[in-house]
Write a protein that holds these residues in place. Structure first.
Motif, PDB file in Angstrom:
ATOM      1  N   GLN A   9      27.556  31.755  39.373  1.00  0.00           N
ATOM      2  CA  GLN A   9      27.131  32.414  38.146  1.00  0.00           C
ATOM      3  C   GLN A   9      28.135  32.111  37.029  1.00  0.00           C
ATOM      4  OE1 GLN A   9      24.314  34.244  37.610  1.00  0.00           O
ATOM      5  NE2 GLN A   9      23.668  33.643  39.670  1.00  0.00           N
ATOM      6  N   PRO A  10      27.664  31.952  35.795  1.00  0.00           N
ATOM      7  CA  PRO A  10      28.590  31.720  34.686  1.00  0.00           C
ATOM      8  C   PRO A  10      29.505  32.917  34.469  1.00  0.00           C
ATOM      9  CG  PRO A  10      26.366  32.166  33.869  1.00  0.00           C
ATOM     10  CD  PRO A  10      26.248  31.979  35.351  1.00  0.00           C
ATOM     11  N   ILE A  11      30.716  32.642  34.034  1.00  0.00           N
ATOM     12  CA  ILE A  11      31.703  33.700  33.840  1.00  0.00           C
ATOM     13  C   ILE A  11      31.557  34.280  32.446  1.00  0.00           C
ATOM     14  CG2 ILE A  11      34.166  34.219  33.777  1.00  0.00           C
ATOM     15  CD1 ILE A  11      34.574  31.842  35.671  1.00  0.00           C
ATOM     16  N   ASP A  12      31.502  35.587  32.369  1.00  0.00           N
ATOM     17  CA  ASP A  12      31.384  36.277  31.085  1.00  0.00           C
ATOM     18  C   ASP A  12      32.785  36.611  30.578  1.00  0.00           C
ATOM     19  OD1 ASP A  12      30.709  37.731  28.880  1.00  0.00           O
ATOM     20  OD2 ASP A  12      29.980  39.485  29.992  1.00  0.00           O
ATOM     21  N   PHE A  13      33.356  35.730  29.765  1.00  0.00           N
ATOM     22  CA  PHE A  13      34.698  35.972  29.248  1.00  0.00           C
ATOM     23  C   PHE A  13      34.712  37.036  28.157  1.00  0.00           C
ATOM     24  CE2 PHE A  13      35.233  31.602  30.932  1.00  0.00           C
ATOM     25  CZ  PHE A  13      36.286  31.859  31.800  1.00  0.00           C
ATOM     26  N   ASP A  14      33.556  37.384  27.623  1.00  0.00           N
ATOM     27  CA  ASP A  14      33.484  38.433  26.615  1.00  0.00           C
ATOM     28  C   ASP A  14      33.397  39.819  27.247  1.00  0.00           C
ATOM     29  OD1 ASP A  14      33.530  36.651  24.467  1.00  0.00           O
ATOM     30  OD2 ASP A  14      31.368  36.303  24.629  1.00  0.00           O
ATOM     31  N   GLY A  15      33.099  39.866  28.542  1.00  0.00           N
ATOM     32  CA  GLY A  15      33.002  41.141  29.236  1.00  0.00           C
ATOM     33  C   GLY A  15      34.365  41.610  29.715  1.00  0.00           C
ATOM     34  N   GLU A  16      34.358  42.665  30.511  1.00  0.00           N
ATOM     35  CA  GLU A  16      35.610  43.232  31.020  1.00  0.00           C
ATOM     36  C   GLU A  16      36.307  42.242  31.943  1.00  0.00           C
ATOM     37  OE1 GLU A  16      36.060  46.911  33.824  1.00  0.00           O
ATOM     38  OE2 GLU A  16      35.926  47.659  31.756  1.00  0.00           O
ATOM     39  N   VAL A  17      37.622  42.143  31.819  1.00  0.00           N
ATOM     40  CA  VAL A  17      38.388  41.179  32.590  1.00  0.00           C
ATOM     41  C   VAL A  17      38.268  41.472  34.085  1.00  0.00           C
ATOM     42  CG1 VAL A  17      40.506  42.549  32.405  1.00  0.00           C
ATOM     43  CG2 VAL A  17      40.666  40.097  32.854  1.00  0.00           C
ATOM     44  N   ASN A  18      38.182  40.410  34.885  1.00  0.00           N
ATOM     45  CA  ASN A  18      38.131  40.535  36.339  1.00  0.00           C
ATOM     46  C   ASN A  18      38.699  39.274  36.969  1.00  0.00           C
ATOM     47  OD1 ASN A  18      35.900  38.551  36.675  1.00  0.00           O
ATOM     48  ND2 ASN A  18      34.694  40.117  35.611  1.00  0.00           N
ATOM     49  N   LEU A  19      38.722  39.233  38.287  1.00  0.00           N
ATOM     50  CA  LEU A  19      39.365  38.126  38.988  1.00  0.00           C
ATOM     51  C   LEU A  19      38.613  36.817  38.811  1.00  0.00           C
ATOM     52  CD1 LEU A  19      41.873  37.595  40.678  1.00  0.00           C
ATOM     53  CD2 LEU A  19      40.517  38.046  42.743  1.00  0.00           C
ATOM     54  N   PHE A  20      37.342  36.863  38.497  1.00  0.00           N
ATOM     55  CA  PHE A  20      36.578  35.636  38.258  1.00  0.00           C
ATOM     56  C   PHE A  20      37.128  34.864  37.053  1.00  0.00           C
ATOM     57  CE2 PHE A  20      33.437  38.128  40.654  1.00  0.00           C
ATOM     58  CZ  PHE A  20      32.988  37.179  41.566  1.00  0.00           C
ATOM     59  N   HIS A  21      37.860  35.519  36.164  1.00  0.00           N
ATOM     60  CA  HIS A  21      38.411  34.876  34.967  1.00  0.00           C
ATOM     61  C   HIS A  21      39.606  33.983  35.285  1.00  0.00           C
ATOM     62  CE1 HIS A  21      36.692  38.087  31.968  1.00  0.00           C
ATOM     63  NE2 HIS A  21      35.799  37.636  32.821  1.00  0.00           N
ATOM     64  N   PHE A  22      40.113  34.033  36.524  1.00  0.00           N
ATOM     65  CA  PHE A  22      41.362  33.343  36.856  1.00  0.00           C
ATOM     66  C   PHE A  22      41.196  32.390  38.029  1.00  0.00           C
ATOM     67  CE2 PHE A  22      42.362  37.416  34.949  1.00  0.00           C
ATOM     68  CZ  PHE A  22      43.314  37.082  33.998  1.00  0.00           C
ATOM     69  N   ALA A  23      41.877  31.249  37.933  1.00  0.00           N
ATOM     70  CA  ALA A  23      42.005  30.330  39.067  1.00  0.00           C
ATOM     71  C   ALA A  23      43.249  30.728  39.848  1.00  0.00           C
ATOM     72  CB  ALA A  23      42.121  28.888  38.573  1.00  0.00           C
ATOM     73  N   LEU A  24      43.099  30.888  41.165  1.00  0.00           N
ATOM     74  CA  LEU A  24      44.203  31.331  42.010  1.00  0.00           C
ATOM     75  C   LEU A  24      45.018  30.125  42.457  1.00  0.00           C
ATOM     76  CD1 LEU A  24      42.242  33.904  44.212  1.00  0.00           C
ATOM     77  CD2 LEU A  24      43.438  34.293  42.059  1.00  0.00           C
ATOM     78  N   LEU A  25      46.312  30.156  42.157  1.00  0.00           N
ATOM     79  CA  LEU A  25      47.189  29.035  42.494  1.00  0.00           C
ATOM     80  C   LEU A  25      48.167  29.458  43.586  1.00  0.00           C
ATOM     81  CD1 LEU A  25      47.740  27.711  38.851  1.00  0.00           C
ATOM     82  CD2 LEU A  25      45.913  27.153  40.475  1.00  0.00           C
ATOM     83  N   ARG A  26      49.428  29.215  43.423  1.00  0.00           N
ATOM     84  CA  ARG A  26      50.392  29.367  44.500  1.00  0.00           C
ATOM     85  C   ARG A  26      50.779  30.825  44.765  1.00  0.00           C
ATOM     86  NH1 ARG A  26      54.894  24.690  43.792  1.00  0.00           N
ATOM     87  NH2 ARG A  26      55.143  25.192  45.995  1.00  0.00           N
ATOM     88  N   CYS A  27      50.973  31.141  46.044  1.00  0.00           N
ATOM     89  CA  CYS A  27      51.485  32.455  46.431  1.00  0.00           C
ATOM     90  C   CYS A  27      53.009  32.392  46.389  1.00  0.00           C
ATOM     91  CB  CYS A  27      51.009  32.810  47.831  1.00  0.00           C
ATOM     92  SG  CYS A  27      51.553  34.436  48.393  1.00  0.00           S
ATOM     93  N   VAL A  28      53.626  33.328  45.672  1.00  0.00           N
ATOM     94  CA  VAL A  28      55.075  33.247  45.462  1.00  0.00           C
ATOM     95  C   VAL A  28      55.834  34.499  45.882  1.00  0.00           C
ATOM     96  CG1 VAL A  28      54.868  31.587  43.595  1.00  0.00           C
ATOM     97  CG2 VAL A  28      54.826  34.023  43.068  1.00  0.00           C
ATOM     98  N   GLY A  29      55.151  35.517  46.383  1.00  0.00           N
ATOM     99  CA  GLY A  29      55.851  36.723  46.791  1.00  0.00           C
ATOM    100  C   GLY A  29      54.979  37.590  47.660  1.00  0.00           C
ATOM    101  N   LYS A  30      55.621  38.473  48.443  1.00  0.00           N
ATOM    102  CA  LYS A  30      54.888  39.340  49.356  1.00  0.00           C
ATOM    103  C   LYS A  30      55.538  40.700  49.406  1.00  0.00           C
ATOM    104  CE  LYS A  30      53.573  39.906  54.208  1.00  0.00           C
ATOM    105  NZ  LYS A  30      53.702  39.353  55.570  1.00  0.00           N
TER     106      LYS A  30
END
Length: 444
Positions: A9-30
């Motif tokens: 589904q297309p991402i609604d960047f005008d709507g409320e921010v959510n995780l779909f707005h971001f590309a997940l890259l490197r894990c750096v902490g736990k």
């Protein structure tokens, strides 16, 4: 005969921010109930640090009030030398903080590799951090956990204060709750005499001393020894102190490590303490007019060819994660929530720094009270724990009474209703630290 292509589904960047707005890259902490990873905003291409907290684990560890309080405090804060909040949101499983990404590593990381730092470098950091502290105190906020681990460098070498998990508002009434990392606590905390923002200036002095000389000014093998040293031992200088620090530099450190808060550097009311510090001869090389705009060249630049985080976090994410993070649509039925889940749902509100003005929730965030009488959470550090590190028994109406002692590994045993703090299994009011990374390429 052809397969049907399932398009996202297309991402609604005008709507409320959510995780779909971001590309997940490197894990750096736990941490105990969350992780930190690098993300890239799919529309702006900007990189950030994403701290995410598992709601179920958060509820189990009775840390809901602290997570909400940190979220609210961060909305008030925006400063050049603070790791600022840019977005906040949640899904059914996690609460998310999207923060400024620091590429240069934390000062603990560099201190362990260098042993100590040149005086001019430490002076530059203390100038930047004092600017951040002055800003926070003007906002009526004290950080309460200033230490090298919570000071992050950007790629150019500017210092930024992070980790507001136990930060609180202060007023005319002094606080009495024991909170912070013990080796950096001011004597008025340990002696339970009541304290206010003056404790941050003491912690800054401990950090400055440790960065210059490679050791803390007050130490002890046990909790009582450390308390005695911080509250009573005279301030001593290493034998080679004059080779590492000028007399004016030692004068500033001594002024910050003054046990009487009314005489301590930085502590005069209405910002006069910060102005007094600025006028000190030791800070003469600092151009205060251009400091906050980051026009000055930092004396230390982190190595851009090396990663400034523990790479094992990413390896663990690849090999061991049984529920990897991914964007998911929210469920429609939210009726059968526990009280704590409902509290997070209602009070961990969304935030988008490009669409919303920052605001203060004070004094309401002082009254977030869990259904439990004791609150704790945990942090799995990527480095060995430093002595007397990370004791957090804290506020928002939450108290734990008991006896403390240090174990042989430099951790703290806090005996109260089976709550224990030690080097292997920290149970604290802390969540996860935003570890920086080195990016070796552009990500799509």
């Amino acid at each position: 005969m052809g397969a049907v292509c399932c398009r996202s589904q297309p991402i609604d960047f005008d709507g409320e921010v959510n995780l779909f707005h971001f590309a997940l890259l490197r894990c750096v902490g736990k941490g105990a109930f969350g992780k930190v990873r690098v993300v890239q905003h799919k529309q702006t291409r900007d990189l950030y640090a994403l701290k995410y907290i598992n709601k179920t684990k958060c509820v189990k560890m009775k840390a809901v009030p602290n997570v909400i309080q940190e979220r609210r405090l961060l909305e008030e804060v925006d400063h050049p030398f603070i790791v600022n909040l840019r977005y906040a949101f949640q899904d059914d499983e996690n609460c998310f903080f999207v923060l400024d990404l620091m590429l240069g590593g934390d000062l603990r990381f560099h201190l362990e590799r260098l042993g100590s730092m040149p005086e001019e470098t430490v002076r530059f950091y203390l100038a930047q951090l004092s600017s951040a502290l002055s800003f926070l105190h003007e906002m009526g906020i004290m950080h309460r956990d200033l230490k090298p681990d919570n000071i992050l460098l950007d790629e150019r070498g500017n210092a930024h204060l992070t980790d507001f998990n136990i930060a609180v508002h202060f007023g005319e009434r002094k606080l009495t709750g024991v909170a912070g990392s013990m080796a950096y606590m001011a004597p008025e905390i340990l002696l339970k005499r009541g304290y206010t923002y003056s404790i941050d200036w003491w912690s800054l002095g401990v950090c400055g001393y440790e960065l210059v000389f490679g050791r803390r000014p007050f130490r002890g093998r046990s909790n009582s020894d450390l308390t005695y040293s911080i509250s009573r031992d005279p301030l001593k200088w290493p034998d080679d102190a004059e080779k590492k620090c000028s007399r004016s530099g030692m004068q500033v450190l001594k002024g910050l490590l003054e046990r009487d808060p009314s005489k301590r550097f930085g502590c005069k009311p209405h910002g006069e303490g910060f102005q007094e510090l600025r006028r000190h001869p030791w800070f003469k090389p600092i151009d205060w007019d251009t400091l906050d705009t980051k026009e000055q060249t930092p004396p230390f630049t982190p190595d851009a060819n090396k990663a400034n985080f523990d790479a094992s976090h990413e390896l663990e994410e690849l090999l061991l994660e049984d529920n990897p993070l991914k964007a998911k649509a929210r469920k429609a039925n939210q009726e059968n929530m526990s009280t704590e889940m409902r509290q997070m749902e209602e009070q961990f509100t969304s935030y988008d720094f490009k669409k919303m003005q920052r605001r203060s929730y004070y004094p309401h965030n002082q009254h977030l009270i869990s259904t439990a009488t004791a609150t704790s959470s945990g942090l799995a550090s990527s480095r060995p724990a430093t002595p007397a590190n990370d004791l957090r028994v804290e506020n928002s109406g939450l108290r734990v009474e008991g006896d403390m002692r240090m174990d042989g590994g430099g951790g703290i045993m806090y005996n109260s209703n089976s709550i224990e703090l030690n080097g292997r299994e920290e149970i604290t009011m802390k969540e996860v630290r935003v570890d920086p990374i080195h990016l070796e390429k552009d990500y799509p």
